[in-house]
Design a protein around this motif. Structure first.
Motif, PDB file in Angstrom:
ATOM      1  N   ARG A  43      18.052  17.356  60.799  1.00 58.25           N
ATOM      2  CA  ARG A  43      18.767  16.676  61.885  1.00 58.25           C
ATOM      3  C   ARG A  43      18.715  17.418  63.217  1.00 58.25           C
ATOM      4  NH1 ARG A  43      25.186  15.224  61.753  1.00 58.25           N
ATOM      5  NH2 ARG A  43      25.261  14.308  63.824  1.00 58.25           N
ATOM      6  N   TRP A  44      18.706  18.746  63.188  1.00 57.12           N
ATOM      7  CA  TRP A  44      18.890  19.522  64.404  1.00 57.12           C
ATOM      8  C   TRP A  44      17.624  20.194  64.919  1.00 57.12           C
ATOM      9  CZ3 TRP A  44      23.447  18.563  66.451  1.00 57.12           C
ATOM     10  CH2 TRP A  44      24.486  18.171  65.616  1.00 57.12           C
ATOM     11  N   LYS A  45      16.534  20.160  64.204  1.00 59.57           N
ATOM     12  CA  LYS A  45      15.356  20.944  64.578  1.00 59.57           C
ATOM     13  C   LYS A  45      14.792  20.562  65.938  1.00 59.57           C
ATOM     14  CE  LYS A  45      13.933  22.223  59.958  1.00 59.57           C
ATOM     15  NZ  LYS A  45      12.879  22.112  58.947  1.00 59.57           N
ATOM     16  N   TYR A  46      14.735  19.286  66.241  1.00 58.95           N
ATOM     17  CA  TYR A  46      14.209  18.846  67.532  1.00 58.95           C
ATOM     18  C   TYR A  46      15.065  19.390  68.668  1.00 58.95           C
ATOM     19  CZ  TYR A  46      11.774  15.467  64.605  1.00 58.95           C
ATOM     20  OH  TYR A  46      11.007  14.884  63.640  1.00 58.95           O
ATOM     21  N   ILE A  47      16.376  19.336  68.498  1.00 61.86           N
ATOM     22  CA  ILE A  47      17.290  19.803  69.538  1.00 61.86           C
ATOM     23  C   ILE A  47      17.188  21.320  69.690  1.00 61.86           C
ATOM     24  CG2 ILE A  47      19.711  19.901  70.279  1.00 61.86           C
ATOM     25  CD1 ILE A  47      18.523  17.065  70.275  1.00 61.86           C
ATOM     26  N   ILE A  48      17.070  22.034  68.588  1.00 67.53           N
ATOM     27  CA  ILE A  48      16.915  23.495  68.652  1.00 67.53           C
ATOM     28  C   ILE A  48      15.653  23.852  69.432  1.00 67.53           C
ATOM     29  CG2 ILE A  48      16.474  25.580  67.297  1.00 67.53           C
ATOM     30  CD1 ILE A  48      18.268  24.269  65.077  1.00 67.53           C
ATOM     31  N   LEU A  49      14.544  23.193  69.118  1.00 72.39           N
ATOM     32  CA  LEU A  49      13.299  23.465  69.834  1.00 72.39           C
ATOM     33  C   LEU A  49      13.449  23.147  71.322  1.00 72.39           C
ATOM     34  CD1 LEU A  49      10.699  22.136  67.267  1.00 72.39           C
ATOM     35  CD2 LEU A  49      11.153  24.522  67.849  1.00 72.39           C
ATOM     36  N   TRP A  50      14.071  22.017  71.625  1.00 68.18           N
ATOM     37  CA  TRP A  50      14.286  21.642  73.021  1.00 68.18           C
ATOM     38  C   TRP A  50      15.119  22.705  73.734  1.00 68.18           C
ATOM     39  CZ3 TRP A  50      18.744  20.718  75.781  1.00 68.18           C
ATOM     40  CH2 TRP A  50      18.574  20.165  77.055  1.00 68.18           C
ATOM     41  N   TYR A  51      16.162  23.189  73.076  1.00 67.08           N
ATOM     42  CA  TYR A  51      17.067  24.176  73.672  1.00 67.08           C
ATOM     43  C   TYR A  51      16.364  25.514  73.906  1.00 67.08           C
ATOM     44  CZ  TYR A  51      21.516  26.583  74.526  1.00 67.08           C
ATOM     45  OH  TYR A  51      22.546  27.292  75.089  1.00 67.08           O
ATOM     46  N   LEU A  52      15.379  25.825  73.081  1.00 59.30           N
ATOM     47  CA  LEU A  52      14.644  27.085  73.226  1.00 59.30           C
ATOM     48  C   LEU A  52      13.457  26.981  74.171  1.00 59.30           C
ATOM     49  CD1 LEU A  52      14.587  28.305  69.515  1.00 59.30           C
ATOM     50  CD2 LEU A  52      16.006  29.189  71.372  1.00 59.30           C
ATOM     51  N   LYS A  53      13.185  25.798  74.697  1.00 60.55           N
ATOM     52  CA  LYS A  53      11.948  25.615  75.466  1.00 60.55           C
ATOM     53  C   LYS A  53      11.893  26.415  76.757  1.00 60.55           C
ATOM     54  CE  LYS A  53      12.609  21.398  78.172  1.00 60.55           C
ATOM     55  NZ  LYS A  53      12.112  20.059  78.390  1.00 60.55           N
ATOM     56  N   PHE A 110       4.501  22.188  70.649  1.00 66.02           N
ATOM     57  CA  PHE A 110       5.259  21.008  70.233  1.00 66.02           C
ATOM     58  C   PHE A 110       6.137  20.445  71.358  1.00 66.02           C
ATOM     59  CE2 PHE A 110       8.389  18.516  67.921  1.00 66.02           C
ATOM     60  CZ  PHE A 110       7.548  17.787  67.112  1.00 66.02           C
ATOM     61  N   ILE A 111       6.410  21.235  72.385  1.00 65.44           N
ATOM     62  CA  ILE A 111       7.324  20.824  73.450  1.00 65.44           C
ATOM     63  C   ILE A 111       6.901  19.531  74.154  1.00 65.44           C
ATOM     64  CG2 ILE A 111       8.299  21.524  75.690  1.00 65.44           C
ATOM     65  CD1 ILE A 111       9.656  22.708  73.112  1.00 65.44           C
ATOM     66  N   PRO A 112       5.618  19.286  74.438  1.00 68.85           N
ATOM     67  CA  PRO A 112       5.269  17.994  75.058  1.00 68.85           C
ATOM     68  C   PRO A 112       5.693  16.789  74.207  1.00 68.85           C
ATOM     69  CG  PRO A 112       3.447  19.521  75.295  1.00 68.85           C
ATOM     70  CD  PRO A 112       4.455  20.177  74.391  1.00 68.85           C
ATOM     71  N   ILE A 113       5.706  16.943  72.898  1.00 66.29           N
ATOM     72  CA  ILE A 113       6.165  15.861  72.022  1.00 66.29           C
ATOM     73  C   ILE A 113       7.667  15.673  72.188  1.00 66.29           C
ATOM     74  CG2 ILE A 113       6.403  15.119  69.609  1.00 66.29           C
ATOM     75  CD1 ILE A 113       3.757  16.727  69.109  1.00 66.29           C
ATOM     76  N   ILE A 114       8.399  16.768  72.259  1.00 64.55           N
ATOM     77  CA  ILE A 114       9.851  16.705  72.492  1.00 64.55           C
ATOM     78  C   ILE A 114      10.122  16.028  73.838  1.00 64.55           C
ATOM     79  CG2 ILE A 114      11.942  18.100  72.882  1.00 64.55           C
ATOM     80  CD1 ILE A 114      11.160  18.347  70.014  1.00 64.55           C
ATOM     81  N   ASP A 115       9.338  16.387  74.858  1.00 63.29           N
ATOM     82  CA  ASP A 115       9.513  15.786  76.174  1.00 63.29           C
ATOM     83  C   ASP A 115       9.252  14.275  76.133  1.00 63.29           C
ATOM     84  OD1 ASP A 115      10.189  18.246  77.258  1.00 63.29           O
ATOM     85  OD2 ASP A 115       8.170  18.650  78.020  1.00 63.29           O
ATOM     86  N   LEU A 116       8.235  13.851  75.379  1.00 59.04           N
ATOM     87  CA  LEU A 116       7.968  12.418  75.225  1.00 59.04           C
ATOM     88  C   LEU A 116       9.112  11.723  74.499  1.00 59.04           C
ATOM     89  CD1 LEU A 116       4.169  12.435  74.316  1.00 59.04           C
ATOM     90  CD2 LEU A 116       5.212  11.510  76.400  1.00 59.04           C
ATOM     91  N   MET A 117       9.670  12.387  73.486  1.00 62.34           N
ATOM     92  CA  MET A 117      10.812  11.814  72.773  1.00 62.34           C
ATOM     93  C   MET A 117      11.998  11.659  73.722  1.00 62.34           C
ATOM     94  SD  MET A 117      10.512  13.933  69.199  1.00 62.34           S
ATOM     95  CE  MET A 117      12.047  13.332  68.534  1.00 62.34           C
ATOM     96  N   GLU A 118      12.196  12.657  74.577  1.00 66.86           N
ATOM     97  CA  GLU A 118      13.293  12.592  75.542  1.00 66.86           C
ATOM     98  C   GLU A 118      13.095  11.419  76.502  1.00 66.86           C
ATOM     99  OE1 GLU A 118      15.471  15.420  78.875  1.00 66.86           O
ATOM    100  OE2 GLU A 118      13.517  16.014  78.087  1.00 66.86           O
ATOM    101  N   ALA A 119      11.878  11.267  77.014  1.00 66.68           N
ATOM    102  CA  ALA A 119      11.585  10.162  77.941  1.00 66.68           C
ATOM    103  C   ALA A 119      11.763   8.811  77.250  1.00 66.68           C
ATOM    104  CB  ALA A 119      10.162  10.306  78.490  1.00 66.68           C
TER     105      ALA A 119
END
Length: 133
Positions: A43-53, A110-119
């Protein structure tokens, strides 16, 4: 978490060890997506990665940011991200010990994928909220 791909790989399973070799060979098109999903299940892995970016963070900072997560869940998610090579864990020899987490080069990729998810979420999330009202 296990993902069964019976229709694709004759009952093969994807687990934390990955696909069996026969399935990888036979079903390359599903392998990449399932590998990524398997690494990031949680549940939290995407948010953790985003927070560490943007910078490395201490455990307590991550816990404060994710105030709703239990200590056990956070520790488990961090261990899994470290095991899968997405984050680094650095322990400083101090009393009390200071532990900092940062992204590895694999995690940064992986961060560009997180950014796309955010958008995507910003674009369609508000629309989803409006249809429920």
């Amino acid at each position: 978490m296990y993902l069964t791909v019976e229709s694709r790989c004759k009952g093969s399973r994807i687990c934390k060890e990955g696909f069996d070799k026969e399935c990888i060979k036979e079903q390359r098109e599903v392998y990449g997506i399932a590998y990524t999903q398997n690494i990031l299940s949680g549940r939290w892995k995407y948010i953790i990665l985003w927070y560490l970016k943007d910078k490395e963070r201490r455990y307590s900072e991550i816990k404060s940011f994710l105030w709703d997560i239990s200590q056990g869940s956070l520790a488990k998610q961090l261990r899994e991200l470290e095991r899968d090579g997405l984050i680094n864990r650095k322990v400083y020899p101090e009393v009390p010990p200071r532990v900092e987490y940062s992204l590895t080069s694999k995690g940064k990729e992986f961060i560009p994928i997180i950014d796309l998810m955010e958008a995507f979420g910003k674009k369609f999330g508000e629309q989803a909220g409006k249809t429920k009202r």
